[in-house]
Design an enzyme around this catalytic site. Structure first.
Site, PDB file in Angstrom:
ATOM      1  N   ASP A   1      42.596 -23.306   9.521  1.00  0.00           N
ATOM      2  CA  ASP A   1      42.896 -23.135   8.104  1.00  0.00           C
ATOM      3  C   ASP A   1      44.031 -22.125   7.993  1.00  0.00           C
ATOM      4  O   ASP A   1      44.009 -21.098   8.665  1.00  0.00           O
ATOM      5  CB  ASP A   1      41.642 -22.555   7.440  1.00  0.00           C
ATOM      6  CG  ASP A   1      41.441 -23.013   6.020  1.00  0.00           C
ATOM      7  OD1 ASP A   1      42.426 -23.049   5.273  1.00  0.00           O
ATOM      8  OD2 ASP A   1      40.289 -23.303   5.650  1.00  0.00           O
TER       9      ASP A   1
ATOM     10  N   GLU B   1      44.863 -28.660   0.857  1.00  0.00           N
ATOM     11  CA  GLU B   1      43.921 -28.494  -0.248  1.00  0.00           C
ATOM     12  C   GLU B   1      44.756 -28.650  -1.506  1.00  0.00           C
ATOM     13  O   GLU B   1      45.535 -27.775  -1.861  1.00  0.00           O
ATOM     14  CB  GLU B   1      43.246 -27.125  -0.219  1.00  0.00           C
ATOM     15  CG  GLU B   1      42.161 -27.056  -1.288  1.00  0.00           C
ATOM     16  CD  GLU B   1      41.752 -25.653  -1.695  1.00  0.00           C
ATOM     17  OE1 GLU B   1      40.733 -25.516  -2.379  1.00  0.00           O
ATOM     18  OE2 GLU B   1      42.459 -24.691  -1.350  1.00  0.00           O
TER      19      GLU B   1
ATOM     20  N   ASP C   1      45.537 -24.184   2.747  1.00  0.00           N
ATOM     21  CA  ASP C   1      44.830 -23.705   1.558  1.00  0.00           C
ATOM     22  C   ASP C   1      45.730 -23.778   0.313  1.00  0.00           C
ATOM     23  O   ASP C   1      46.900 -23.378   0.373  1.00  0.00           O
ATOM     24  CB  ASP C   1      44.439 -22.245   1.828  1.00  0.00           C
ATOM     25  CG  ASP C   1      43.450 -21.699   0.831  1.00  0.00           C
ATOM     26  OD1 ASP C   1      42.309 -22.160   0.818  1.00  0.00           O
ATOM     27  OD2 ASP C   1      43.838 -20.789   0.066  1.00  0.00           O
TER      28      ASP C   1
ATOM     29  N   HIS D   1      33.114 -25.617   1.610  1.00  0.00           N
ATOM     30  CA  HIS D   1      32.606 -24.251   1.431  1.00  0.00           C
ATOM     31  C   HIS D   1      32.804 -23.756  -0.003  1.00  0.00           C
ATOM     32  O   HIS D   1      32.405 -22.636  -0.314  1.00  0.00           O
ATOM     33  CB  HIS D   1      33.325 -23.325   2.401  1.00  0.00           C
ATOM     34  CG  HIS D   1      34.794 -23.225   2.107  1.00  0.00           C
ATOM     35  ND1 HIS D   1      35.656 -24.293   2.291  1.00  0.00           N
ATOM     36  CD2 HIS D   1      35.540 -22.230   1.608  1.00  0.00           C
ATOM     37  CE1 HIS D   1      36.864 -23.936   1.911  1.00  0.00           C
ATOM     38  NE2 HIS D   1      36.825 -22.684   1.496  1.00  0.00           N
ATOM     39  N   ASP D   2      33.460 -24.534  -0.847  1.00  0.00           N
ATOM     40  CA  ASP D   2      33.676 -24.130  -2.246  1.00  0.00           C
ATOM     41  C   ASP D   2      32.789 -24.926  -3.203  1.00  0.00           C
ATOM     42  O   ASP D   2      32.919 -24.782  -4.419  1.00  0.00           O
ATOM     43  CB  ASP D   2      35.140 -24.382  -2.657  1.00  0.00           C
ATOM     44  CG  ASP D   2      36.105 -23.491  -1.913  1.00  0.00           C
ATOM     45  OD1 ASP D   2      35.729 -22.371  -1.529  1.00  0.00           O
ATOM     46  OD2 ASP D   2      37.255 -23.927  -1.702  1.00  0.00           O
TER      47      ASP D   2
HETATM   48  C1  GLC Z   1      40.785 -22.188  -1.538  1.00  0.00           C
HETATM   49  C2  GLC Z   1      39.655 -21.902  -0.588  1.00  0.00           C
HETATM   50  C3  GLC Z   1      38.717 -20.954  -1.257  1.00  0.00           C
HETATM   51  C4  GLC Z   1      39.476 -19.688  -1.553  1.00  0.00           C
HETATM   52  C5  GLC Z   1      40.746 -19.956  -2.362  1.00  0.00           C
HETATM   53  C6  GLC Z   1      41.680 -18.780  -2.325  1.00  0.00           C
HETATM   54  O1  GLC Z   1      40.357 -22.840  -2.694  1.00  0.00           O
HETATM   55  O2  GLC Z   1      39.045 -23.090  -0.199  1.00  0.00           O
HETATM   56  O3  GLC Z   1      37.575 -20.677  -0.489  1.00  0.00           O
HETATM   57  O4  GLC Z   1      38.654 -18.798  -2.274  1.00  0.00           O
HETATM   58  O5  GLC Z   1      41.473 -21.031  -1.834  1.00  0.00           O
HETATM   59  O6  GLC Z   1      42.247 -18.672  -1.051  1.00  0.00           O
END
Ligand code: GLC
Length: 562
Positions: free
Chosen positions: A110, A276, A217, A337-338
Site C-alpha cells: 500500500d 483506491e 491510497d 479495512h474501511d
Molecule cells: C484510505 C484508507 C483509509 C485511510 C485514508 C487516509 O481511504 O483506506 O484507511 O484512513 O485513506 O489515508
C-alpha cells in the site's frame, strides 16, 4: 436490464498474472503478532504463509507497515522507506518477500501518496518557515482574514474526512495547511515536480525491494480543485463545514500525474497498480484503467458500501463489465479495512452464517475481475460491537463520537450511531486458535479481540471439511482449474432479482459454466434448469434439490452439452 444480449465482438483478453490472481488484504496490526507486544507484525505474517497458500490465494495486498505515529494506523507515514519498529525490520520484510517467492505468491504494498504524517521530515522542514525549501511541498494558504476574536478564518468550508476543517492553522508561520483527512495527515503538493519525483522514487525503491505492485491510497484525490472553492450549501443547511465527497476527487491534471507515474515507475516492468478510487464507476473508469491509457491497471469500485442486495451488486458489476469489456480489467471486492464486515453487510450471520458467507464467496470468485478478499472473510467473521467508546481505536469512529457528544447527543446514542459503520468492525485481531489470546498474541492486543469471533478460529475451520474456509479454498481452486471463470464472457441468464443466475462462457479448452445464487433467506424456485450432473462443480448445500433453491444456496455447474 436485458438478458442474453448479443455479445459485441471484442478482442480476447490478453492473459496477465494480475487478472488471474486472487488477492488477500492483510491489515498488519490485526493479523498475527510474533513477539507478544499485542500488535501484528511482519514475522507474524511470514509465519502464516502456509495458511494463505492452503487457502489458495495468489497475492497479498499489505496495508501500510512503514514508519508512522499511527494516528490513522499507518495511513500517516513518517518515513516511506522505513519499516515501523512495531512491525519489524527491513530484514523481516525481506524474509516475508522470500517466503512469498518460495510459495509462488506475489505481493503488492500500500502506498499513501496523497499525504504524509505531520511527523514526516518533509513536513517538519516545510512548516519550519515560509522560506523553507520544502515550503512548497505541502499546500499552504493565507487566512481569509481574522474574526472579531482575532481567530484566523480558513479559506473555505471544507469538512475533513475525520471531522473538523480540512485547514489546520500553523501559528508560527501564520498560514493554514490542507489536510483532507486529519491534521496529522497534511496533503502533499502534487503540482511541485520535486514532490512527484520523490514519490516515484519511493515506488521504485519498493519495487526493487520485491513488491510486485501497489495499492495506491486515495490516488484520485492528489490533484485539488483550483482556487479551493466552497462546497455549495444545500438549501436550509447551516452546518459551518460541509463534506467534500466526490468534490475531493478527479480534478485536472490528475490524469497527467497518473500517466507520468506510469512512465516513471511502471512502464517496462511487470508491476501491478490498483487505485483506491472513490467516485470512479462505469462512466469514467476507462479514463483510469483503459488499456490504452497507461495509468492504472485496476480501480476499486465502492458500490459495495451502498448496494446491499444481490440484484444491486449484479447490476453495478454488469454495468461496469459492459462499459469495459475488452478495454480494461475490473476488480471486485466486498469489504476492506474501511468497511463493515461483508458477511454482516450482505449476508445473514445469525441464521445462515455458512450459506450466506459461502454464497458471497461464490459471487466474489466467479466474476471476470480480479477478486480482493479481506482478512477474516474466509473465516466468516461478522461485525463486532463494543460497549464502550474506549475500546474503539479508529480515528474516524472516535472523532465522530466526540463530535456527536459535543453537539449534545447522549454518549449512548453517540456510540450507537458510530458503531454500525465503524471501521474497527474489520480491524480486530484474527482468531487463530482456541487459546486465551486466540493465537493472535500472547500479550494484550492493541484493540480487544471480539468475543463473537473466538469460535470461528482458523485451526477449527481448517479441520472442518464443511467450513467456510474450506469452501473458499474449493472456490479458489476451481477458479484456477476453470479459466472460463476468469476470462469467459459474463452473461446474465435471468433478470437479476432475489436470484442471480449467470453464465461464464467457454474460454479455450475450458467449458462454460452456470452460477446460480439465491441471494437471501427465503427459498426460491430454480430459475434455470438445475444441473443434470449429480455433482456440481461447487455447491454450498450437500445435495441439490431440483425443485427449490434453499436460503443463500449457491451452485456452480458445467453447462450441459445439449
Ligand atoms: C484510505 C484508507 C483509509 C485511510 C485514508 C487516509 O481511504 O483506506 O484507511 O484512513 O485513506 O489515508
Amino acid at each position: 436490464m436485458s438478458t442474453n444480449p448479443t455479445p459485441s465482438p471484442c478482442p480476447p483478453e490478453t492473459p496477465a498474472w494480475w487478472k488471474e490472481a486472487a488477492f488477500y488484504q492483510i491489515y498488519p496490526c490485526s493479523f498475527a503478532d510474533s513477539n507478544g507486544d499485542g500488535i501484528g507484525d511482519l514475522p507474524g505474517i511470514t509465519g502464516k504463509l502456509d495458511y494463505l497458500k492452503r487457502l489458495g490465494i495468489d497475492a497479498l495486498w499489505l496495508s501500510p507497515f512503514y514508519t508512522s505515529p499511527k494516528a490513522d494506523n499507518g495511513y500517516d507515514i513518517s518515513d516511506y522507506l522505513g519499516i515501523d519498529p512495531d512491525y519489524g525490520t527491513l530484514s523481516d520484510f525481506q524474509a516475508l518477500s522470500a517466503g512469498l517467492g518460495q510459495r509462488g505468491l506475489r505481493l503488492i504494498v500500500d502506498q499513501v501518496l496523497n499525504h504524509t504524517s505531520d511527523e514526516h521530515a518533509w513536513f517538519i522542514e516545510s512548516r519550519s518557515s515560509r522560506t523553507s525549501p520544502k515550503r512548497d511541498w505541502y499546500l499552504w494558504v493565507d487566512p481569509k482574514g481574522f474574526d472579531a476574536d482575532g481567530r484566523p478564518i480558513p479559506p473555505n468550508n471544507w469538512k475533513a474526512a475525520f471531522e473538523g476543517s480540512t485547514w489546520t492553522w500553523d501559528a508560527p508561520t501564520q498560514q493554514f495547511y490542507l489536510n483532507l483527512f486529519s491534521p496529522k495527515q497534511p496533503d502533499l503538493n502534487w503540482k511541485n515536480p520535486a514532490v512527484r519525483a520523490a514519490l516515484h522514487d519511493v515506488l521504485r525503491t519498493w519495487a526493487q525491494r520485491g513488491a510486485d505492485g501497489f495499492r495506491l491510497d486515495v490516488i484520485n484525490m492528489i490533484a485539488k480543485a483550483d482556487g479551493y472553492p466552497d462546497v455549495p450549501r444545500p438549501e436550509g443547511n447551516t452546518d459551518p463545514l460541509l463534506p467534500l465527497n466526490c468534490r475531493a476527487c478527479n480534478h485536472p491534471p490528475l490524469h497527467d500525474y497518473l500517466q507520468e507515474m506510469h512512465r516513471e515507475v511502471f512502464a517496462g516492468h511487470d508491476l501491478y497498480s490498483v487505485g483506491e478510487t472513490w467516485c470512479v464507476d462505469a462512466d469514467n473508469t476507462l479514463d483510469f484503467t483503459g488499456y490504452d491509457r497507461n495509468e492504472l491497471h485496476g480501480a476499486f469500485y465502492f458500490y459495495f458500501h451502498w448496494a446491499p442486495t444481490g440484484r444491486e451488486q449484479f447490476e453495478n458489476f454488469y454495468k461496469l463489465y459492459q462499459a469495459t469489456r475488452g478495454k480494461s480489467w475490473l476488480t471486485v471486492t466486498l469489504g476492506n479495512h474501511d468497511s463493515r464486515r461483508s458477511l454482516s453487510k450482505f449476508g445473514d450471520p445469525i441464521h445462515h452464517r455458512h450459506a450466506s458467507a459461502t454464497l458471497l464467496a461464490t459471487w466474489l470468485l466467479t466474476l471476470p475481475a480480479t477478486p480482493f478478499l479481506f482478512q477474516g472473510e474466509e473465516l466468516g467473521l461478522s461485525d463486532i460491537s463494543f460497549d464502550r467508546i474506549e475500546d474503539y481505536r479508529d480515528i474516524q469512529t472516535v472523532n465522530r463520537y466526540h463530535t456527536a457528544v459535543a453537539a449534545g447527543t447522549s454518549p449512548e446514542a453517540a456510540l450507537a450511531s458510530v458503531r454500525e459503520d465503524s471501521r474497527d468492525n474489520g480491524r480486530t485481531p484474527l482468531p487463530w486458535d482456541a487459546s486465551p489470546g486466540a493465537g493472535f498474541s500472547t500479550g494484550q492486543p492493541w484493540i480487544p479481540l471480539a468475543e463473537v469471533h473466538r469460535p470461528q478460529h482458523a485451526a477449527g475451520a481448517i479441520a472442518n471439511p464443511d467450513s467456510i474456509f474450506n469452501a473458499y479454498a474449493a472456490l479458489l481452486a476451481l477458479r484456477k482449474r476453470f479459466k472460463s471463470l476468469i476470462y469467459g464472457d459474463l452473461t446474465p441468464l435471468i433478470e437479476p432479482g432475489k436470484v442471480i443466475a449467470y453464465r461464464r462462457g467457454a474460454w479455450g479448452e475450458f467449458p462454460s459454466v452456470h452460477i446460480v445464487l439465491n441471494w437471501g433467506s427465503e427459498p426460491q424456485a430454480w430459475p434455470v434448469p438445475p444441473p443434470t450432473d449429480a455433482a456440481p462443480l461447487f455447491a454450498n448445500y450437500r445435495e441439490t434439490d431440483a425443485t427449490t433453491l434453499r436460503p443463500w444456496e449457491a451452485v456452480i455447474f458445467v453447462e450441459s452439452a445439449k
